[in-house]
Design a protein around this motif. Structure first.
Motif, PDB file in Angstrom:
ATOM      1  N   MET A 191       0.829  -1.207   0.000  1.00 42.91           N
ATOM      2  CA  MET A 191       0.000   0.000   0.000  1.00 42.91           C
ATOM      3  C   MET A 191       0.863   1.256   0.000  1.00 42.91           C
ATOM      4  SD  MET A 191      -3.043  -0.986   2.646  1.00 42.91           S
ATOM      5  CE  MET A 191      -4.039   0.485   2.478  1.00 42.91           C
ATOM      6  N   ASP A 254      -3.115   4.873  -1.825  1.00 50.62           N
ATOM      7  CA  ASP A 254      -4.124   3.939  -1.310  1.00 50.62           C
ATOM      8  C   ASP A 254      -4.772   4.451  -0.032  1.00 50.62           C
ATOM      9  OD1 ASP A 254      -3.805   1.551  -3.096  1.00 50.62           O
ATOM     10  OD2 ASP A 254      -1.732   1.798  -2.418  1.00 50.62           O
ATOM     11  N   LYS A 274      -6.205   7.192  -5.109  1.00 48.87           N
ATOM     12  CA  LYS A 274      -6.753   6.368  -6.189  1.00 48.87           C
ATOM     13  C   LYS A 274      -8.275   6.276  -6.009  1.00 48.87           C
ATOM     14  CE  LYS A 274      -2.916   3.050  -6.256  1.00 48.87           C
ATOM     15  NZ  LYS A 274      -2.536   1.728  -5.720  1.00 48.87           N
ATOM     16  N   ARG A 277     -10.557   4.945  -2.547  1.00 48.00           N
ATOM     17  CA  ARG A 277      -9.655   4.883  -1.397  1.00 48.00           C
ATOM     18  C   ARG A 277     -10.052   5.904  -0.329  1.00 48.00           C
ATOM     19  NH1 ARG A 277      -8.319   1.280  -4.779  1.00 48.00           N
ATOM     20  NH2 ARG A 277      -6.231   0.351  -4.706  1.00 48.00           N
TER      21      ARG A 277
END
Ligand code: NAP
Ligand code: ZN
Ligand code: ZN
Length: 361
Positions: A191, A254, A274, A277
């Motif tokens: 992540m 993320d 993104k 998220r």
């Protein structure tokens, strides 16, 4: 009851405990020496002799009444570590002489869904460590800028014997406030995680996210913190005041943890995420943030908040930090420097948490 008169072993006091500390007398003046009384040590209480107390930006917000509702005199401080000096007759969790800590809460209703789930910080009757009604003796609660505290054993935390005490103190707020959302949103390997604001909370967020295996980027307004950020565990550093640097990373994150103490551009940070998220705010500035709905709509993004962590999770975090040798980077100060420390914190001039050595009181 004077703390010196408490004998070793089990004890239930019937007299108020005499305490000394530093208090804000109103929202404008400097903190100054203050003497006060705490409740007698009850059956389920422990009396902790405080050794160190961290200085959280929330202390400053509240001492200066920036969130409204401050009550004076106010003894701030909710990053408390010390040694148990007396225990009530029914106490089983601690013995005299053991280390103990207290964070932001000292009680809650113990019955509601939040309490039953171990998330006492979301109880509607949470008793905060300072500036809350003190149900036993009708005063307000007084915090950790003081020589001792009386607390129910269920709201006190165990501190490892190996841990450095001064750098453990900030874990009681800065540590748990960053650990809890990182765990809740399952931050881990693979992540790309952003931490916004390299202050007391932010630097713990960096250390913890790094230890959990994430790829960590610090968003900072302070060019001079870039080297430190990398030393603390960041893989990348972005100067959030540089529009080109921000644009280059848009849509790549993320998870973002925002630990900024002042109002700032939330839309610019949401643009970093993104699709689908989360960005979580833990910083609590005085005024509302501006937010453009399009920042959430475009990419179905979520903006959430998170408050400290429950007692069980705070213990889990302390044990995790002890095992992984994680502590706060601290500047230890005598209590006489508390007002200077407030000024320096507001200016961002602290690496990365002031901690008061209470033996200087
Ligand atoms: P801190 O040590 O003062 O750090 C705040 C950081 O925010 C600064 O180091 C700075 O980082 C950044 N910053 C400050 N002013 C800024 C501005 N105008 N624009 C952009 N960035 C700015 O504070 P802290 O003790 O970590 O606390 C942070 C916030 O979290 C406070 O509002 C506090 O009340 C709140 N808090 C919330 C919880 C909770 O349960 N949710 C718990 C504890 C604290 P850079 O120099 O890197 O930009
Ligand atoms: Zn705090
Ligand atoms: Zn409750």
């Amino acid at each position: 009851m004077n703390t010196e008169t408490l004998t070793m072993g089990k004890a239930v006091g019937n007299e108020a405990v005499a305490s000394r500390g530093y208090a804000a007398m109103d929202s404008k003046s400097a903190l100054a020496q203050f003497q006060f009384k705490r409740r007698p040590v009850g059956e389920h209480d422990v009396l902790i002799r405080i050794k160190y107390c961290g200085v959280c930006h929330s202390d400053i917000h509240q001492a200066r009444n920036e969130w409204n509702g401050s009550k004076y005199p106010m003894v701030p401080g909710h990053e408390i570590v010390g040694e148990v000096s007396a225990v009530g007759n029914a106490v089983t969790k601690f013995k005299v002489g053991e280390r103990a800590g207290v964070g932001c809460m000292v009680d809650s209703c113990r019955k509601c869904d939040a309490c039953v789930a171990g998330e006492e910080q979301y109880c509607k009757d949470t008793v905060w460590t300072y500036n809350s009604p003190e149900g036993h003796i009708g005063t307000v609660t007084y915090g950790g800028y003081s020589d001792n505290i009386v607390v129910d054993e269920n709201y006190a935390l165990r501190i490892s014997d190996d841990a450095d005490l001064a750098s453990t103190a900030p874990l009681l707020c800065a540590g748990i406030t960053t650990y809890s959302p990182l765990r809740h949103w399952n931050v881990g390997p693979g992540m790309k995680v952003g931490v916004v604001g390299l202050g007391g909370l932010g630097h713990m967020g960096v250390k913890l996210a790094h230890s959990m295996g994430a790829d960590v980027t610090v968003f900072t307004t302070s060019k001079g913190k870039a080297e430190d950020a990398r030393r603390l565990g960041a893989d990348h550093v972005i100067l959030s005041t540089d529009p080109d640097a921000m644009k280059a990373q848009a849509g790549t994150f993320d998870f973002i943890l925002d630990a900024v103490s002042a109002n700032h551009d939330i839309d610019a940070l949401l643009a970093m995420l993104k699709q689908d998220r989360h960005m979580v705010v833990v910083g609590l500035p005085t005024r509302p943030h501006a937010l453009y709905a399009g920042s959430l709509i475009s990419g179905r993004k979520t903006l959430s908040g998170s408050g400290i962590g429950g007692i069980k999770e705070t213990q889990e975090m302390l044990d995790y930090c002890a095992k992984n040798r994680i502590g706060s980077d601290v500047e230890v100060i005598p209590i006489q420097k508390i007002n200077e420390a407030y000024e320096r914190t507001v200016k961002g001039d602290v690496k990365y948490r002031f901690v008061i050595d209470m033996s200087t009181l």
